[in-house]
Design an enzyme around this catalytic site. Structure first.
Site, PDB file in Angstrom:
ATOM      1  N   THR A 114     -11.863   6.078  10.743  1.00 59.53           N
ATOM      2  CA  THR A 114     -11.893   5.608  12.137  1.00 59.53           C
ATOM      3  C   THR A 114     -11.624   6.759  13.111  1.00 59.53           C
ATOM      4  OG1 THR A 114      -9.675   4.802  11.655  1.00 59.53           O
ATOM      5  CG2 THR A 114     -11.387   3.155  11.890  1.00 59.53           C
ATOM      6  N   ASP A 158      -3.488   4.321  -2.000  1.00 57.69           N
ATOM      7  CA  ASP A 158      -4.473   4.774  -1.003  1.00 57.69           C
ATOM      8  C   ASP A 158      -4.472   6.306  -0.952  1.00 57.69           C
ATOM      9  OD1 ASP A 158      -6.019   5.097   1.291  1.00 57.69           O
ATOM     10  OD2 ASP A 158      -4.446   4.440   2.667  1.00 57.69           O
ATOM     11  N   ASP A 203     -13.962  14.611  -4.673  1.00 57.60           N
ATOM     12  CA  ASP A 203     -14.094  15.887  -5.387  1.00 57.60           C
ATOM     13  C   ASP A 203     -15.340  15.793  -6.264  1.00 57.60           C
ATOM     14  OD1 ASP A 203     -13.502  18.388  -6.711  1.00 57.60           O
ATOM     15  OD2 ASP A 203     -11.385  18.074  -6.255  1.00 57.60           O
ATOM     16  N   ARG A 263       2.818  -1.103  10.812  1.00 51.81           N
ATOM     17  CA  ARG A 263       3.895  -1.177  11.812  1.00 51.81           C
ATOM     18  C   ARG A 263       4.236  -2.574  12.341  1.00 51.81           C
ATOM     19  NH1 ARG A 263       1.147   3.750  14.759  1.00 51.81           N
ATOM     20  NH2 ARG A 263      -0.578   2.660  13.712  1.00 51.81           N
ATOM     21  N   LYS A 267      -7.541   8.159  -1.356  1.00 49.21           N
ATOM     22  CA  LYS A 267      -8.856   8.589  -0.824  1.00 49.21           C
ATOM     23  C   LYS A 267      -9.411   9.830  -1.543  1.00 49.21           C
ATOM     24  CE  LYS A 267      -7.986   6.791   3.840  1.00 49.21           C
ATOM     25  NZ  LYS A 267      -6.549   6.486   3.838  1.00 49.21           N
ATOM     26  N   LYS A 280       0.848  -1.197   0.000  1.00 51.37           N
ATOM     27  CA  LYS A 280       0.000   0.000   0.000  1.00 51.37           C
ATOM     28  C   LYS A 280       0.878   1.239   0.000  1.00 51.37           C
ATOM     29  CE  LYS A 280      -2.407   1.725   3.691  1.00 51.37           C
ATOM     30  NZ  LYS A 280      -2.404   3.194   3.761  1.00 51.37           N
TER      31      LYS A 280
HETATM   32  O1  C5P Z   1       0.712   0.634  11.194  1.00 52.72           O
HETATM   33  P1  C5P Z   1      -0.693   0.157  11.039  1.00 52.72           P
HETATM   34  O2  C5P Z   1      -0.821  -1.365  10.901  1.00 52.72           O
HETATM   35  O3  C5P Z   1      -1.628   0.707  12.096  1.00 52.72           O
HETATM   36  O4  C5P Z   1      -1.123   0.752   9.614  1.00 52.72           O
HETATM   37  C1  C5P Z   1      -2.428   0.656   9.125  1.00 52.72           C
HETATM   38  C2  C5P Z   1      -2.518   1.361   7.801  1.00 52.72           C
HETATM   39  O5  C5P Z   1      -3.881   1.409   7.400  1.00 52.72           O
HETATM   40  C3  C5P Z   1      -2.031   2.819   7.804  1.00 52.72           C
HETATM   41  O6  C5P Z   1      -1.480   3.088   6.511  1.00 52.72           O
HETATM   42  C4  C5P Z   1      -3.301   3.600   8.048  1.00 52.72           C
HETATM   43  O7  C5P Z   1      -3.226   4.894   7.487  1.00 52.72           O
HETATM   44  C5  C5P Z   1      -4.325   2.755   7.292  1.00 52.72           C
HETATM   45  N1  C5P Z   1      -5.710   2.923   7.760  1.00 52.72           N
HETATM   46  C6  C5P Z   1      -6.098   2.668   9.061  1.00 52.72           C
HETATM   47  N2  C5P Z   1      -7.403   2.840   9.443  1.00 52.72           N
HETATM   48  C7  C5P Z   1      -8.306   3.247   8.546  1.00 52.72           C
HETATM   49  C8  C5P Z   1      -7.941   3.512   7.228  1.00 52.72           C
HETATM   50  C9  C5P Z   1      -6.607   3.342   6.867  1.00 52.72           C
HETATM   51  O8  C5P Z   1      -5.282   2.283   9.880  1.00 52.72           O
HETATM   52  N3  C5P Z   1      -9.563   3.355   8.926  1.00 52.72           N
END
Ligand code: C5P
Length: 234
Positions: free
Chosen positions: A121, A61, A66, A213, A63, A34
């Protein structure tokens, strides 16, 4: 239907991303990656082309949100970059989503998967009602937006693994759920509040998990990736 682990490459530069990917070079399996706003705005189309040329699938990603005409044209550009999945905000409405599909569809009729964000979220009930004047529970609004996305012809939504069963029951089993908020059982939650393990996400019917992460910051990112694949895909 795809079932895969998508690694969120939340890195600030092309160099940091390619350093990370070098660890995966010897692997038979090419991770689905991603690329988000930070990396795309920092490194541009070049990073997409570079990663694509190495054989990875890409979820871009960005998003989009417009007017329908602008989103249609922007999606045409993204489609020519040969990404595999991209997304937009369902809040832009059905006409915008239909325009996006039109823009994404290549002359041979193929197109990247198109996924909608329903409610971020970071949006909570109080903010939705008092700041945005949107009434209904977050779940109701997210469910309604998911149905709009399905009826506009989109392929799925980004949601929590915990919401996958509800999305599938509202929009059909083939409507994809792409789910962040995934942590290994003993892992640190970081800033995610509601998390599940890859195995639980599989049990709940997620189609793709997005893991950042727990893989990118792991001592051994390749081992962490393979563990997620084993729990989720096998
Ligand atoms: O590091 P982590 O596993 O929390 O990363 C989750 C990824 O998914 C990040 O790129 C975050 O921006 C994305 N994301 C999220 N929650 C959402 C939409 C996207 O954590 N509702």
């Amino acid at each position: 239907m795809g079932k895969d682990v998508i690694i969120a490459c939340d890195f600030p530069s092309q160099e940091a991303t390619l350093d990370f990917l070098a660890k995966f070079e010897k692997l038979d399996r090419k991770p689905f990656l991603k690329i988000g706003m930070e990396l795309f705005y920092g490194a541009g189309q070049q990073i997409v082309r570079e990663i694509k040329s190495r054989g990875h699938k890409i979820f871009l990603d960005l998003k989009l949100h417009d007017i329908p005409n602008t989103v249609e044209s922007a999606m045409r550009v993204l489609s020519s970059l040969d990404v595999d999945m991209t997304n937009l905000h369902a809040a832009g409405g059905k006409k915008m989503m239909e325009g996006a599909i039109k823009g994404l569809t290549r002359s041979d009729g193929t197109r990247p998967l198109l996924i909608a964000v329903t409610q971020l979220t970071s949006t909570n009930q109080e903010m939705m009602e008092q700041e945005l004047l949107i009434h209904g529970t977050v779940e109701e609004v997210a469910g309604h937006y998911a149905k709009n996305a399905a009826s506009a012809g989109l392929d799925g939504v980004v949601c929590s693994p915990l919401e996958s069963p509800r999305v599938h029951s509202l929009c059909g089993a083939k409507f994809l759920t792409v789910t962040p908020g995934v942590r290994f059982a003993e892992g640190d939650k970081g800033d995610q509040s509601r998390v599940t393990t890859p195995a639980k996400a599989k049990e709940l019917g997620s189609n793709y998990i997005v893991v950042g992460r727990p893989i990118t910051k792991a001592e051994d990112p390749v081992a962490a990736y393979l563990r997620a694949v084993e729990e989720f895909c096998d």
